[in-house]
Design a protein around this motif. Sequence first.
Motif, PDB file in Angstrom:
ATOM      1  N   HIS A  39      -1.670   4.182   5.983  1.00  0.00           N
ATOM      2  CA  HIS A  39      -2.949   3.887   5.334  1.00  0.00           C
ATOM      3  C   HIS A  39      -3.478   2.510   5.740  1.00  0.00           C
ATOM      4  CE1 HIS A  39      -2.378   7.416   2.974  1.00  0.00           C
ATOM      5  NE2 HIS A  39      -1.539   6.893   2.100  1.00  0.00           N
ATOM      6  N   LEU A  40      -2.654   1.752   6.468  1.00  0.00           N
ATOM      7  CA  LEU A  40      -2.996   0.369   6.792  1.00  0.00           C
ATOM      8  C   LEU A  40      -3.174   0.092   8.279  1.00  0.00           C
ATOM      9  CD1 LEU A  40      -0.429  -1.340   4.400  1.00  0.00           C
ATOM     10  CD2 LEU A  40      -2.920  -1.317   4.130  1.00  0.00           C
ATOM     11  N   SER A  41      -2.536   0.892   9.122  1.00  0.00           N
ATOM     12  CA  SER A  41      -2.465   0.560  10.540  1.00  0.00           C
ATOM     13  C   SER A  41      -2.714   1.785  11.414  1.00  0.00           C
ATOM     14  CB  SER A  41      -1.073  -0.012  10.838  1.00  0.00           C
ATOM     15  OG  SER A  41      -0.730   0.106  12.191  1.00  0.00           O
ATOM     16  N   ASP A  42      -3.594   1.628  12.397  1.00  0.00           N
ATOM     17  CA  ASP A  42      -3.844   2.707  13.356  1.00  0.00           C
ATOM     18  C   ASP A  42      -2.567   3.062  14.112  1.00  0.00           C
ATOM     19  OD1 ASP A  42      -6.693   3.104  12.993  1.00  0.00           O
ATOM     20  OD2 ASP A  42      -6.956   1.142  13.921  1.00  0.00           O
ATOM     21  N   GLU A  43      -1.819   2.042  14.510  1.00  0.00           N
ATOM     22  CA  GLU A  43      -0.605   2.267  15.288  1.00  0.00           C
ATOM     23  C   GLU A  43       0.443   3.025  14.469  1.00  0.00           C
ATOM     24  OE1 GLU A  43      -2.083  -0.838  14.870  1.00  0.00           O
ATOM     25  OE2 GLU A  43      -3.115  -0.717  16.804  1.00  0.00           O
ATOM     26  N   ALA A  44       0.656   2.613  13.228  1.00  0.00           N
ATOM     27  CA  ALA A  44       1.632   3.298  12.372  1.00  0.00           C
ATOM     28  C   ALA A  44       1.173   4.725  12.085  1.00  0.00           C
ATOM     29  CB  ALA A  44       1.829   2.523  11.071  1.00  0.00           C
ATOM     30  N   ALA A  45      -0.103   4.911  11.837  1.00  0.00           N
ATOM     31  CA  ALA A  45      -0.634   6.239  11.524  1.00  0.00           C
ATOM     32  C   ALA A  45      -0.518   7.173  12.721  1.00  0.00           C
ATOM     33  CB  ALA A  45      -2.086   6.132  11.072  1.00  0.00           C
ATOM     34  N   ALA A  46      -0.701   6.637  13.936  1.00  0.00           N
ATOM     35  CA  ALA A  46      -0.625   7.459  15.144  1.00  0.00           C
ATOM     36  C   ALA A  46       0.759   8.066  15.330  1.00  0.00           C
ATOM     37  CB  ALA A  46      -1.002   6.623  16.370  1.00  0.00           C
ATOM     38  N   ALA A  47       1.763   7.440  14.771  1.00  0.00           N
ATOM     39  CA  ALA A  47       3.139   7.924  14.909  1.00  0.00           C
ATOM     40  C   ALA A  47       3.520   8.945  13.830  1.00  0.00           C
ATOM     41  CB  ALA A  47       4.106   6.735  14.863  1.00  0.00           C
ATOM     42  N   SER A  56      -5.448   7.265   7.632  1.00  0.00           N
ATOM     43  CA  SER A  56      -5.922   8.195   6.608  1.00  0.00           C
ATOM     44  C   SER A  56      -5.971   7.499   5.254  1.00  0.00           C
ATOM     45  CB  SER A  56      -5.007   9.423   6.523  1.00  0.00           C
ATOM     46  OG  SER A  56      -3.715   9.033   6.113  1.00  0.00           O
ATOM     47  N   ALA A  57      -6.841   8.005   4.413  1.00  0.00           N
ATOM     48  CA  ALA A  57      -6.971   7.469   3.059  1.00  0.00           C
ATOM     49  C   ALA A  57      -5.784   7.915   2.210  1.00  0.00           C
ATOM     50  CB  ALA A  57      -8.274   7.948   2.424  1.00  0.00           C
ATOM     51  N   SER A  58      -5.379   7.083   1.311  1.00  0.00           N
ATOM     52  CA  SER A  58      -4.385   7.456   0.309  1.00  0.00           C
ATOM     53  C   SER A  58      -4.919   8.623  -0.516  1.00  0.00           C
ATOM     54  CB  SER A  58      -4.144   6.253  -0.614  1.00  0.00           C
ATOM     55  OG  SER A  58      -3.486   6.635  -1.804  1.00  0.00           O
ATOM     56  N   GLY A  59      -4.037   9.514  -0.922  1.00  0.00           N
ATOM     57  CA  GLY A  59      -4.451  10.588  -1.818  1.00  0.00           C
ATOM     58  C   GLY A  59      -5.039  10.039  -3.105  1.00  0.00           C
TER      59      GLY A  59
END
Length: 149
Positions: free
Chosen positions: A38-46, A53-56
């Motif tokens: 929810h904070l980082s493009d790099e972390a989300a890509a993995a 993405s937004a938090s639920g």
Amino acid sequence: MQYFEDIAVGAVARFGHYAVTRDEVIEFARKYDPQPFHLSDEAAAATHFGRLSASGWHSCAMVMAMLVEQLRAVEQAGLGSPGIDELRWLTPVFPGDTLRCETEVLEKRVSRSRPEMGIYKSRLTAFNQHDAAVLTMVSNALIATRPAG
């Protein structure tokens, strides 16, 4: 003013328009749900999300903003909610999405202990701009009965 007596089982309402922004997704996550995707493009890509993405819980907050705007527009004599029976996050919400809502009234009854109020149950579905359902919930709402006279 919309009172309990004005609520019809089976009634459907369509409303809302909420543009999801990257800054808001990150700001909400920093404060309330600081998971890396929810904070980082790099972390989300993995992850299975593939991108930020937004938090639920943020999705719920955006839905609540649209719901309150709708209740104000119809001037509902709402008295809060005793809770949610069911909540499902179906599809990720991404920055750039635009959300909208649909509700259907499932049932209603006058309160046994407080006859000046009614309770109604509804199903809310939030959709993105592609008409994909992103969230569903079944909630209970308290509403004033029409005053005598």
